[in-house]
Design a protein around this motif. Structure first.
Motif, PDB file in Angstrom:
ATOM      1  N   LYS A 176       0.850  -1.187   0.000  1.00 53.26           N
ATOM      2  CA  LYS A 176       0.000   0.000   0.000  1.00 53.26           C
ATOM      3  C   LYS A 176       0.890   1.242   0.000  1.00 53.26           C
ATOM      4  O   LYS A 176       2.063   1.204   0.366  1.00 53.26           O
ATOM      5  CB  LYS A 176      -0.920   0.011   1.222  1.00 53.26           C
ATOM      6  N   THR A 177       0.284   2.346  -0.403  1.00 49.67           N
ATOM      7  CA  THR A 177       0.977   3.631  -0.392  1.00 49.67           C
ATOM      8  C   THR A 177       1.132   4.111   1.040  1.00 49.67           C
ATOM      9  O   THR A 177       0.204   4.003   1.846  1.00 49.67           O
ATOM     10  CB  THR A 177       0.170   4.664  -1.200  1.00 49.67           C
ATOM     11  N   TYR A 178       2.310   4.645   1.355  1.00 48.35           N
ATOM     12  CA  TYR A 178       2.497   5.212   2.687  1.00 48.35           C
ATOM     13  C   TYR A 178       1.817   6.581   2.736  1.00 48.35           C
ATOM     14  O   TYR A 178       2.082   7.453   1.908  1.00 48.35           O
ATOM     15  CB  TYR A 178       3.982   5.364   3.029  1.00 48.35           C
ATOM     16  N   ASP A 179       0.966   6.762   3.732  1.00 47.81           N
ATOM     17  CA  ASP A 179       0.190   8.002   3.835  1.00 47.81           C
ATOM     18  C   ASP A 179       0.062   8.437   5.285  1.00 47.81           C
ATOM     19  O   ASP A 179      -0.997   8.858   5.734  1.00 47.81           O
ATOM     20  CB  ASP A 179      -1.199   7.796   3.210  1.00 47.81           C
ATOM     21  N   GLY A 180       1.145   8.323   6.051  1.00 43.95           N
ATOM     22  CA  GLY A 180       1.098   8.644   7.469  1.00 43.95           C
ATOM     23  C   GLY A 180       0.896  10.133   7.728  1.00 43.95           C
ATOM     24  O   GLY A 180       1.334  10.976   6.950  1.00 43.95           O
ATOM     25  N   GLN A 181       0.221  10.427   8.823  1.00 44.39           N
ATOM     26  CA  GLN A 181       0.023  11.803   9.261  1.00 44.39           C
ATOM     27  C   GLN A 181       1.097  12.135  10.295  1.00 44.39           C
ATOM     28  O   GLN A 181       1.140  11.531  11.362  1.00 44.39           O
ATOM     29  CB  GLN A 181      -1.366  11.984   9.871  1.00 44.39           C
ATOM     30  N   PRO A 182       1.981  13.082  10.014  1.00 38.02           N
ATOM     31  CA  PRO A 182       3.093  13.353  10.934  1.00 38.02           C
ATOM     32  C   PRO A 182       2.638  13.933  12.271  1.00 38.02           C
ATOM     33  O   PRO A 182       1.689  14.715  12.333  1.00 38.02           O
ATOM     34  CB  PRO A 182       3.949  14.377  10.178  1.00 38.02           C
ATOM     35  N   TRP A 183       3.339  13.553  13.316  1.00 37.61           N
ATOM     36  CA  TRP A 183       3.196  14.221  14.617  1.00 37.61           C
ATOM     37  C   TRP A 183       4.512  14.135  15.378  1.00 37.61           C
ATOM     38  O   TRP A 183       5.313  13.245  15.151  1.00 37.61           O
ATOM     39  CB  TRP A 183       2.014  13.676  15.423  1.00 37.61           C
ATOM     40  N   PHE A 184       4.706  15.089  16.264  1.00 34.73           N
ATOM     41  CA  PHE A 184       5.978  15.260  16.971  1.00 34.73           C
ATOM     42  C   PHE A 184       5.695  15.724  18.395  1.00 34.73           C
ATOM     43  O   PHE A 184       4.599  16.203  18.688  1.00 34.73           O
ATOM     44  CB  PHE A 184       6.847  16.339  16.284  1.00 34.73           C
ATOM     45  N   TRP A 185       6.715  15.635  19.251  1.00 32.58           N
ATOM     46  CA  TRP A 185       6.569  16.215  20.587  1.00 32.58           C
ATOM     47  C   TRP A 185       7.924  16.591  21.165  1.00 32.58           C
ATOM     48  O   TRP A 185       8.962  16.102  20.727  1.00 32.58           O
ATOM     49  CB  TRP A 185       5.819  15.275  21.523  1.00 32.58           C
ATOM     50  N   SER A 186       7.875  17.479  22.155  1.00 36.34           N
ATOM     51  CA  SER A 186       9.085  17.896  22.861  1.00 36.34           C
ATOM     52  C   SER A 186       8.709  18.268  24.284  1.00 36.34           C
ATOM     53  O   SER A 186       7.772  19.043  24.502  1.00 36.34           O
ATOM     54  CB  SER A 186       9.727  19.105  22.166  1.00 36.34           C
ATOM     55  N   ASP A 187       9.415  17.690  25.252  1.00 37.06           N
ATOM     56  CA  ASP A 187       9.220  18.034  26.662  1.00 37.06           C
ATOM     57  C   ASP A 187      10.341  18.967  27.086  1.00 37.06           C
ATOM     58  O   ASP A 187      11.521  18.613  27.008  1.00 37.06           O
ATOM     59  CB  ASP A 187       9.244  16.779  27.542  1.00 37.06           C
ATOM     60  N   GLN A 188       9.974  20.158  27.540  1.00 35.67           N
ATOM     61  CA  GLN A 188      10.969  21.142  27.979  1.00 35.67           C
ATOM     62  C   GLN A 188      10.529  21.692  29.328  1.00 35.67           C
ATOM     63  O   GLN A 188       9.550  22.427  29.418  1.00 35.67           O
ATOM     64  CB  GLN A 188      11.082  22.272  26.946  1.00 35.67           C
ATOM     65  N   GLY A 189      11.238  21.289  30.370  1.00 33.43           N
ATOM     66  CA  GLY A 189      10.825  21.677  31.714  1.00 33.43           C
ATOM     67  C   GLY A 189       9.453  21.104  32.027  1.00 33.43           C
ATOM     68  O   GLY A 189       9.211  19.910  31.846  1.00 33.43           O
ATOM     69  N   ASP A 190       8.540  21.957  32.483  1.00 34.72           N
ATOM     70  CA  ASP A 190       7.189  21.509  32.822  1.00 34.72           C
ATOM     71  C   ASP A 190       6.241  21.556  31.632  1.00 34.72           C
ATOM     72  O   ASP A 190       5.051  21.258  31.778  1.00 34.72           O
ATOM     73  CB  ASP A 190       6.605  22.399  33.933  1.00 34.72           C
ATOM     74  N   ASP A 191       6.722  21.934  30.477  1.00 39.91           N
ATOM     75  CA  ASP A 191       5.863  22.121  29.311  1.00 39.91           C
ATOM     76  C   ASP A 191       6.009  20.990  28.311  1.00 39.91           C
ATOM     77  O   ASP A 191       7.120  20.560  28.005  1.00 39.91           O
ATOM     78  CB  ASP A 191       6.194  23.441  28.612  1.00 39.91           C
ATOM     79  N   LYS A 192       4.873  20.549  27.781  1.00 37.64           N
ATOM     80  CA  LYS A 192       4.871  19.548  26.721  1.00 37.64           C
ATOM     81  C   LYS A 192       4.348  20.185  25.445  1.00 37.64           C
ATOM     82  O   LYS A 192       3.218  20.674  25.396  1.00 37.64           O
ATOM     83  CB  LYS A 192       4.003  18.341  27.078  1.00 37.64           C
ATOM     84  N   LEU A 193       5.183  20.191  24.438  1.00 33.82           N
ATOM     85  CA  LEU A 193       4.803  20.654  23.113  1.00 33.82           C
ATOM     86  C   LEU A 193       4.464  19.447  22.252  1.00 33.82           C
ATOM     87  O   LEU A 193       5.246  18.499  22.171  1.00 33.82           O
ATOM     88  CB  LEU A 193       5.962  21.438  22.480  1.00 33.82           C
ATOM     89  N   GLN A 194       3.289  19.485  21.620  1.00 32.72           N
ATOM     90  CA  GLN A 194       2.871  18.413  20.718  1.00 32.72           C
ATOM     91  C   GLN A 194       2.432  19.044  19.397  1.00 32.72           C
ATOM     92  O   GLN A 194       1.703  20.044  19.391  1.00 32.72           O
ATOM     93  CB  GLN A 194       1.722  17.604  21.319  1.00 32.72           C
ATOM     94  N   ILE A 195       2.875  18.467  18.305  1.00 30.96           N
ATOM     95  CA  ILE A 195       2.583  19.010  16.986  1.00 30.96           C
ATOM     96  C   ILE A 195       1.908  17.937  16.143  1.00 30.96           C
ATOM     97  O   ILE A 195       2.402  16.811  16.042  1.00 30.96           O
ATOM     98  CB  ILE A 195       3.863  19.484  16.281  1.00 30.96           C
ATOM     99  N   ALA A 196       0.779  18.288  15.553  1.00 34.32           N
ATOM    100  CA  ALA A 196       0.082  17.406  14.614  1.00 34.32           C
ATOM    101  C   ALA A 196       0.118  18.053  13.244  1.00 34.32           C
ATOM    102  O   ALA A 196      -0.190  19.241  13.095  1.00 34.32           O
ATOM    103  CB  ALA A 196      -1.365  17.193  15.054  1.00 34.32           C
ATOM    104  N   GLY A 197       0.525  17.292  12.234  1.00 36.20           N
ATOM    105  CA  GLY A 197       0.591  17.822  10.885  1.00 36.20           C
ATOM    106  C   GLY A 197       1.905  18.525  10.606  1.00 36.20           C
ATOM    107  O   GLY A 197       2.832  18.507  11.413  1.00 36.20           O
ATOM    108  N   LEU A 198       1.988  19.150   9.437  1.00 30.81           N
ATOM    109  CA  LEU A 198       3.163  19.924   9.038  1.00 30.81           C
ATOM    110  C   LEU A 198       2.728  21.364   8.853  1.00 30.81           C
ATOM    111  O   LEU A 198       1.865  21.654   8.023  1.00 30.81           O
ATOM    112  CB  LEU A 198       3.754  19.386   7.728  1.00 30.81           C
ATOM    113  N   THR A 199       3.322  22.261   9.609  1.00 32.54           N
ATOM    114  CA  THR A 199       2.871  23.653   9.597  1.00 32.54           C
ATOM    115  C   THR A 199       3.676  24.535   8.650  1.00 32.54           C
ATOM    116  O   THR A 199       3.459  25.746   8.594  1.00 32.54           O
ATOM    117  CB  THR A 199       2.935  24.246  11.018  1.00 32.54           C
TER     118      THR A 199
END
Length: 406
Positions: free
Chosen positions: A314-337
């Motif tokens: 099948k064709t690869y068609d994944g939806q990107p997501w990422f994250w970064s923990d910095q101190g008490d903050d959690k950054l989460q990214i869905a998609g490509l901005t």
């Protein structure tokens, strides 16, 4: 369905997942996973986050214990791939061994981009990419007082936050005009810069390190392009990575900013796939070629290849997501901005919980969430369905995001 054994060059997230998924799909032929580190395959994200902070041992990071590989009949080979004979379908290892393959999966990952300035090779100038790096930095932080971090990307800021929590004086040097400039919106950069500043981290923007100063082989500081000098006894560099394409290139496979593969993650050789950080893949979803550095990308690539090798191409068609923990903050990214032309804030940065909804020509392309996990999960689901919501709806806290998924 492939004939003969599957060889996997690289035992990071992508390589491990191919092996595990092949067995889950009922693949019965030999699987050989080539691991060039002295540890069982392990998770990498904690290396700059929880593992760096804590006191746990390497076992806490392992995907599976040694018994898993025996039970699944996955042969772990402690060696390094050095050459491919495509005509004979053989892989040469650093030890001199030659292994036959029916299909070869290149999961060679990426390596740190090195800085080229005076004294960059001093022992107290360190990088963070693998488990041994993280172990080394845990020891060095305990014996250091002042660290300079070169690079304000995810890795640099994650390390800086951890070092500050552990009581070190921390300076971050970044050539760009804002932190994480290549990865996030200006709104998210501004928030994190303020949070790190409040924690006592000094961030120097628009300058670069021109020299590392030392005495008797020990780091004493870093000189900057604006003439300033920052004292330090430890320097940590995080200025990006380079994909490991050399093995493929020397075998005559096309490479660019990664090993070039099609929408099914195949190279120009039908017997060789490339996945994860090293792969430059054709993406129907985004209408071009991408190379992504994320756990999601690595594991989803691996599952796609394992399915193809067991008869479910099948064709690869994944939806990107990422994250970064910095101190008490959690950054989460869905998609490509990248390429957005409008941003909408949902939530309140002053309350340390908000999301930036990014639009391009009126359509949602990505969401950057800080301490709002619900928004992130919504974004992954909505973008995965190739759907959008109006900017006015995103800005309205009274708008029910869950209802938009119905």
């Amino acid at each position: 369905m492939t004939q003969g054994p599957v060889l996997i060059a690289g035992a990071g997230h992508a390589g491990f997942q191919v092996a595990a998924s092949l067995r889950q799909h009922g693949f019965a032929k030999p699987i050989r996973l080539i691991n060039d580190e002295a540890h069982l395959p392990y998770q990498r994200p904690p290396l700059s986050k929880a593992y760096l902070k804590g006191t746990g041992g390497p076992d806490s990071l392992m995907f599976r214990p040694d018994k898993f590989y025996r039970d699944q009949n996955i042969e772990l080979i402690s060696d390094r791939a050095v050459a491919i004979d495509r005509e004979l379908r053989k892989l040469k290892l650093a030890s001199g061994s030659l292994l036959d393959y029916g299909h070869l999966v290149l999961a060679t990952g990426a390596r740190n981009r090195l800085i080229d300035i005076p004294n960059a090779n001093l022992q107290d100038v360190r990088y963070l990419r693998i488990l041994d790096d993280s172990e080394d930095l845990r020891r060095r932080m305990a014996a250091s007082k002042h660290v300079v971090v070169i690079g304000a990307g995810f890795i640099g800021l994650e390390f800086a936050a951890t070092a500050r929590i552990k009581g070190l004086e921390v300076d971050v040097v970044e050539l760009a005009s804002r932190v994480m400039a290549r990865a996030v919106t200006a709104e998210v950069s501004e928030y994190f810069q303020a949070r790190h500043h409040a924690a006592g981290i000094r961030i120097h923007l628009g300058v670069q390190a021109t020299s590392i100063e030392g005495t008797g082989g020990k780091v004493t500081g870093v000189s900057l392009s604006d003439g300033r000098h920052i004292p330090a006894d430890l320097v940590v560099v995080g200025v990006g990575v380079l994909p490991n394409v050399e093995l493929a290139a020397e075998a005559g496979l096309p490479v660019a900013s990664g090993i070039i593969v099609n929408e099914q993650l195949l190279t120009s050789d039908p017997n060789i796939s490339a996945i994860g950080d090293c792969a430059l893949f054709a993406s129907p979803r985004f209408g071009g070629s991408l190379r992504l550095e994320s756990v999601q990308n690595a594991t989803d690539h691996a599952r796609c290849v394992a399915a193809r090798l067991t008869g479910e191409a099948k064709t690869y068609d994944g939806q990107p997501w990422f994250w970064s923990d910095q101190g008490d903050d959690k950054l989460q990214i869905a998609g490509l901005t990248t390429g957005y032309d409008q941003v909408v804030i949902r939530g309140d940065p002053a309350q340390k919980a908000f999301s930036v909804f990014c639009y391009k020509q009126g359509r949602l392309v990505g969401i950057e969430s800080i301490n709002r996990a619900g928004d992130h999960m919504f974004g992954r689901r909505l973008l995965g369905m190739n759907r959008s919501i109006e900017p006015e709806q995103a800005a309205d806290l009274g708008f029910d995001l869950k209802a938009a998924l119905g």
